[in-house]
Design an enzyme around this catalytic site. Structure first.
Site, PDB file in Angstrom:
ATOM      1  N   ASP A   1       8.759  -2.873  -5.295  1.00 31.83           N
ATOM      2  CA  ASP A   1       7.364  -2.401  -5.144  1.00 31.83           C
ATOM      3  C   ASP A   1       7.017  -1.227  -5.842  1.00 31.83           C
ATOM      4  O   ASP A   1       6.031  -1.139  -6.541  1.00 31.83           O
ATOM      5  CB  ASP A   1       7.103  -2.028  -3.643  1.00 31.83           C
ATOM      6  CG  ASP A   1       7.106  -3.475  -2.591  1.00 31.83           C
ATOM      7  OD1 ASP A   1       7.134  -4.528  -3.331  1.00 31.83           O
ATOM      8  OD2 ASP A   1       7.091  -3.256  -1.405  1.00 31.83           O
TER       9      ASP A   1
ATOM     10  N   SER B   1       0.699  -1.418   0.120  1.00 29.17           N
ATOM     11  CA  SER B   1       0.050  -0.206   0.053  1.00 29.17           C
ATOM     12  C   SER B   1       0.909   1.031  -0.153  1.00 29.17           C
ATOM     13  O   SER B   1       0.549   2.063  -0.629  1.00 29.17           O
ATOM     14  CB  SER B   1      -0.984   0.073   1.181  1.00 29.17           C
ATOM     15  OG  SER B   1      -0.248  -0.024   2.499  1.00 29.17           O
TER      16      SER B   1
END
Length: 376
Positions: free
Chosen positions: A169, A121
């Site tokens: 990521d 996230s």
């Protein structure tokens, strides 16, 4: 209502104005290649359909004002103040990018990516903000530009937030492509897009959020990274990528360092095997590789936990072709490669196993290879 629609609505409600634009970036799951990005290895993430959306408007007073439901608002001058907590991921991007002509922004954030689930996230937020600022300030956003933005996001997370992540990521959040996983070579930053057609083979990649949040800034992730760097130094190699067999680490006297290094060497080999199988259309053969990856992360790298092991074991017992923990570890999520017809049965088995161990009730989502950051 999409995440972008919700971000626009939140912006109008909080700031009583229209945003200059809407951007979003996805969460991710890593098919295989865990804890090797900072070791110069190979990893194979794919972007999720779940995104973090930002509505952004330029200001003329230099201030950074942030709103996200469920979190404390932020209102600072990033040139004179520092942000902690969730806002650090945004302020860090502003600091690391230092966009030309920056005069402040208002940002409303809405996210579909579960926080603390090991689905990145934080990188989704960073990537959405970085792309927004780049477009608003006239910076390049082609593939090379996105590579540069990913480096900015890594700098923000490493040096501003203080989380020692490796860069995978941010790359997938900015450079993902629908229908593909991203083969990322962390030694030179090169990428290749590998097709992942789950539906064609009657398969579902099930994500199990165990409900046990993790934090990469609590020290344990950093300890693993330091151990890898120590192993490199003691083996007198440029990186563990230079090693090609598990026995190449046997000269390490420290048994802990030997296990850490063995995980990295064998995990890189598993990524190479997975790519070969995907290119050959043998997607079902990923199952044993997922199982082997989890065993290595559990036993050699020691980043699993009861919640993750319980979910993996239950999914496998209920018929999953393979399963493993994903993300930094110590909580978060599991992926399970499943026959689509057996997903409900596997979800039920994982839920029942969590209940028997008095663990949080897991949540589920289906991972669909999706595009990277984009304007809504």
């Amino acid at each position: 209502m999409t995440a972008c629609d919700r971000a626009a609505h939140a912006f109008r409600t909080v700031f009583d104005a229209e945003p200059d634009g809407l951007w979003c970036a996805p969460g991710r799951v890593n098919l295989i290649g865990e804890h090797v990005d900072y070791a110069g290895g190979l990893c194979l993430p794919m972007a999720l359909s779940q995104v973090t959306a930002v509505a952004v408007r330029r200001r003329d007073d230099g201030r950074l004002r942030l709103h996200s439901e469920g979190f404390d608002p932020v209102d600072i001058d990033p040139g004179t103040g520092r942000v902690d907590g969730w806002g650090a991921y945004v302020a860090g991007v502003v600091w690391a990018l230092d966009p030309p002509g920056f005069t402040g922004v208002d940002i409303a954030v809405v996210s579909e990516v579960p926080v603390g689930a090991g689905l990145s996230s934080s990188a989704a937020l960073e990537a959405a903000v970085a792309l927004a600022l780049a477009e608003l300030c006239g910076l390049p956003t082609d593939d090379a530009g996105r590579d540069a933005l990913a480096a900015v996001c890594v700098c923000a997370e490493n040096d501003y937030v203080g989380a020692p992540t490796g860069g995978m990521d941010q790359q997938i959040a900015l450079r993902g492509r629908g229908g593909y996983a991203l083969l990322l070579d962390c030694a030179d930053g090169s990428v290749d897009h590998i097709p992942v057609d789950l539906a064609r083979h009657g398969l579902t990649l099930l994500v199990v959020d165990t409900g046990t949040g993790h934090r990469l800034v609590d020290g344990r992730y950093g300890e693993r990274r330091t151990a890898v760097e120590d192993a490199v130094s003691r083996l007198s190699v440029r990186s563990l990528r230079d090693l090609h067999a598990p026995e190449d680490v046997d000269s390490l006297d420290d048994p802990v360092l030997r296990r850490r290094a063995r995980h990295v060497v064998t995990e890189i080999a598993r990524v190479q095997d997975a790519v070969a199988r995907l290119r050959a259309g043998d997607i079902r053969d990923l199952g044993p590789l997922l199982d082997a990856s989890h065993r290595s992360l559990r036993d050699d790298f020691e980043v699993s936990c009861l919640e993750l092991d319980t979910a993996v074991d239950a999914a496998r017992s209920a018929g999953a072709l393979g399963a493993r923990m994903v993300g930094g570890g110590f909580g978060g999520s599991v992926i399970a490669l499943c026959e689509s017809s057996r997903v409900a049965q596997i979800e039920g088995a994982v839920t029942a196993a969590a209940g028997r161990h008095d663990l949080p009730r897991p949540r589920f989502l289906h991972a669909v290879p999706s595009p990277g950051a984009r304007r809504c």
